[in-house]
Write a protein that holds these residues in place. Structure first.
Motif, PDB file in Angstrom:
ATOM      1  N   GLU A 171       0.835  -1.213   0.000  1.00 59.20           N
ATOM      2  CA  GLU A 171       0.000   0.000   0.000  1.00 59.20           C
ATOM      3  C   GLU A 171       0.864   1.255   0.000  1.00 59.20           C
ATOM      4  O   GLU A 171       0.615   2.183  -0.772  1.00 59.20           O
ATOM      5  CB  GLU A 171      -0.913   0.014   1.231  1.00 59.20           C
ATOM      6  CG  GLU A 171      -2.029  -0.980   1.183  1.00 59.20           C
ATOM      7  CD  GLU A 171      -2.885  -0.962   2.446  1.00 59.20           C
ATOM      8  OE1 GLU A 171      -3.968  -1.567   2.414  1.00 59.20           O
ATOM      9  OE2 GLU A 171      -2.478  -0.349   3.458  1.00 59.20           O
ATOM     10  N   ILE A 202       2.406   1.947  -3.321  1.00 63.01           N
ATOM     11  CA  ILE A 202       1.442   2.469  -4.304  1.00 63.01           C
ATOM     12  C   ILE A 202       1.128   3.935  -3.993  1.00 63.01           C
ATOM     13  O   ILE A 202       1.133   4.784  -4.886  1.00 63.01           O
ATOM     14  CB  ILE A 202       0.158   1.609  -4.318  1.00 63.01           C
ATOM     15  CG1 ILE A 202       0.481   0.205  -4.852  1.00 63.01           C
ATOM     16  CG2 ILE A 202      -0.931   2.285  -5.163  1.00 63.01           C
ATOM     17  CD1 ILE A 202      -0.626  -0.816  -4.663  1.00 63.01           C
ATOM     18  N   ILE A 203       0.882   4.253  -2.723  1.00 61.94           N
ATOM     19  CA  ILE A 203       0.581   5.641  -2.342  1.00 61.94           C
ATOM     20  C   ILE A 203       1.783   6.536  -2.653  1.00 61.94           C
ATOM     21  O   ILE A 203       1.621   7.647  -3.168  1.00 61.94           O
ATOM     22  CB  ILE A 203       0.194   5.726  -0.850  1.00 61.94           C
ATOM     23  CG1 ILE A 203      -1.196   5.108  -0.652  1.00 61.94           C
ATOM     24  CG2 ILE A 203       0.207   7.176  -0.360  1.00 61.94           C
ATOM     25  CD1 ILE A 203      -1.602   4.945   0.796  1.00 61.94           C
ATOM     26  N   GLN A 241       3.896   6.100  -4.860  1.00 54.42           N
ATOM     27  CA  GLN A 241       4.083   5.995  -6.310  1.00 54.42           C
ATOM     28  C   GLN A 241       5.428   5.381  -6.713  1.00 54.42           C
ATOM     29  O   GLN A 241       5.909   5.623  -7.815  1.00 54.42           O
ATOM     30  CB  GLN A 241       3.879   7.354  -6.979  1.00 54.42           C
ATOM     31  CG  GLN A 241       2.462   7.861  -6.775  1.00 54.42           C
ATOM     32  CD  GLN A 241       2.190   9.164  -7.485  1.00 54.42           C
ATOM     33  OE1 GLN A 241       2.869  10.152  -7.264  1.00 54.42           O
ATOM     34  NE2 GLN A 241       1.191   9.142  -8.348  1.00 54.42           N
ATOM     35  N   GLN A 286       3.544   1.925  -9.689  1.00 51.94           N
ATOM     36  CA  GLN A 286       2.503   2.638 -10.445  1.00 51.94           C
ATOM     37  C   GLN A 286       1.385   1.680 -10.878  1.00 51.94           C
ATOM     38  O   GLN A 286       1.569   0.465 -10.900  1.00 51.94           O
ATOM     39  CB  GLN A 286       3.124   3.252 -11.701  1.00 51.94           C
ATOM     40  CG  GLN A 286       4.272   4.183 -11.448  1.00 51.94           C
ATOM     41  CD  GLN A 286       3.840   5.549 -10.955  1.00 51.94           C
ATOM     42  OE1 GLN A 286       2.775   6.033 -11.315  1.00 51.94           O
ATOM     43  NE2 GLN A 286       4.656   6.176 -10.119  1.00 51.94           N
ATOM     44  N   ALA A 287       0.267   2.280 -11.249  1.00 53.35           N
ATOM     45  CA  ALA A 287      -0.848   1.506 -11.805  1.00 53.35           C
ATOM     46  C   ALA A 287      -0.345   0.704 -13.003  1.00 53.35           C
ATOM     47  O   ALA A 287       0.420   1.212 -13.818  1.00 53.35           O
ATOM     48  CB  ALA A 287      -1.977   2.429 -12.233  1.00 53.35           C
ATOM     49  N   ILE A 328      -7.219  -3.518  -5.102  1.00 51.77           N
ATOM     50  CA  ILE A 328      -5.944  -2.817  -5.223  1.00 51.77           C
ATOM     51  C   ILE A 328      -5.031  -3.545  -6.222  1.00 51.77           C
ATOM     52  O   ILE A 328      -4.319  -2.922  -6.985  1.00 51.77           O
ATOM     53  CB  ILE A 328      -5.226  -2.734  -3.844  1.00 51.77           C
ATOM     54  CG1 ILE A 328      -6.150  -2.153  -2.774  1.00 51.77           C
ATOM     55  CG2 ILE A 328      -3.904  -1.989  -3.951  1.00 51.77           C
ATOM     56  CD1 ILE A 328      -6.681  -0.787  -3.063  1.00 51.77           C
ATOM     57  N   VAL A 355      -0.947  -3.851 -10.163  1.00 53.86           N
ATOM     58  CA  VAL A 355      -1.668  -2.758  -9.507  1.00 53.86           C
ATOM     59  C   VAL A 355      -2.793  -2.301 -10.428  1.00 53.86           C
ATOM     60  O   VAL A 355      -2.568  -2.058 -11.615  1.00 53.86           O
ATOM     61  CB  VAL A 355      -0.704  -1.583  -9.214  1.00 53.86           C
ATOM     62  CG1 VAL A 355      -1.447  -0.417  -8.592  1.00 53.86           C
ATOM     63  CG2 VAL A 355       0.450  -2.042  -8.327  1.00 53.86           C
ATOM     64  N   ARG A 374      -4.514   3.539  -6.293  1.00 50.13           N
ATOM     65  CA  ARG A 374      -4.025   4.672  -5.494  1.00 50.13           C
ATOM     66  C   ARG A 374      -5.191   5.489  -4.935  1.00 50.13           C
ATOM     67  O   ARG A 374      -5.179   5.878  -3.772  1.00 50.13           O
ATOM     68  CB  ARG A 374      -3.093   5.556  -6.315  1.00 50.13           C
ATOM     69  CG  ARG A 374      -2.404   6.608  -5.453  1.00 50.13           C
ATOM     70  CD  ARG A 374      -1.223   7.249  -6.180  1.00 50.13           C
ATOM     71  NE  ARG A 374      -0.496   8.107  -5.276  1.00 50.13           N
ATOM     72  CZ  ARG A 374      -0.775   9.410  -5.094  1.00 50.13           C
ATOM     73  NH1 ARG A 374      -1.723   9.961  -5.795  1.00 50.13           N
ATOM     74  NH2 ARG A 374      -0.089  10.114  -4.229  1.00 50.13           N
ATOM     75  N   SER A 375      -6.205   5.739  -5.736  1.00 50.45           N
ATOM     76  CA  SER A 375      -7.347   6.534  -5.234  1.00 50.45           C
ATOM     77  C   SER A 375      -8.104   5.762  -4.154  1.00 50.45           C
ATOM     78  O   SER A 375      -8.572   6.360  -3.179  1.00 50.45           O
ATOM     79  CB  SER A 375      -8.269   6.966  -6.376  1.00 50.45           C
ATOM     80  OG  SER A 375      -8.840   5.854  -6.999  1.00 50.45           O
ATOM     81  N   LEU A 420      -5.849   6.069  -1.026  1.00 46.77           N
ATOM     82  CA  LEU A 420      -5.868   7.420  -0.457  1.00 46.77           C
ATOM     83  C   LEU A 420      -7.166   7.658   0.315  1.00 46.77           C
ATOM     84  O   LEU A 420      -7.147   8.201   1.421  1.00 46.77           O
ATOM     85  CB  LEU A 420      -5.683   8.471  -1.550  1.00 46.77           C
ATOM     86  CG  LEU A 420      -4.274   8.585  -2.115  1.00 46.77           C
ATOM     87  CD1 LEU A 420      -4.252   9.557  -3.303  1.00 46.77           C
ATOM     88  CD2 LEU A 420      -3.287   9.037  -1.055  1.00 46.77           C
TER      89      LEU A 420
END
Length: 125
Positions: free
Chosen positions: A20, A23-24, A26, A29-30, A63, A74, A79-80, A83
């Motif tokens: 997590e 990913i947050i 970055q 990445q997605a 996720i 991912v 990420r959204s 968050l």
């Protein structure tokens, strides 16, 4: 990747938090592939089933997505989702207790906002 684990917290939860945070922040990445459960198990010297438990929770939460024979990746919305989850947790863990304590101390809403702003200015110095 942080190589040590905290003995006081469930390992699968730490694996999950590590992904997590990546990913947050970055650093992942997605659309990128994340390490497999066997790679996590080898790196941390843990049972692959333990690593899988943390990873599978992220799959259940949307996720990560598993692609058979290729690995785990991912999702675009990861990420959204994370968050919003962390903001909700922040609100419940910090904002509500802060307001409750302020109420006990007869701190008005404006005084509280002034204190928060003052604290932010202090950190900018």
């Amino acid at each position: 990747m942080k190589h040590s684990l905290d003995d006081n917290r469930p390992i699968y939860h730490q694996i999950k938090e590590h992904i997590e945070d990546s990913i947050i922040g970055q650093s992942i990445q997605a659309g990128e592939r994340v390490p497999s459960t066997n790679e996590f198990a080898s790196f941390f010297k843990i049972n692959p089933a333990t690593a899988a438990k943390g990873v599978n929770e992220l799959v259940d939460e949307g996720i990560l997505v598993k692609r058979r024979g290729v690995g785990m990746f991912v999702t675009e919305e990861a990420r959204s989702i994370l968050l919003q989850k962390r903001k909700d947790s922040f609100f419940n863990s910090f904002v509500i207790p802060l307001r409750e304590e302020a109420k006990k101390l007869d701190i008005t809403e404006q005084e509280l906002l002034d204190m928060i702003q003052k604290g932010g200015e202090r950190n900018e110095d």
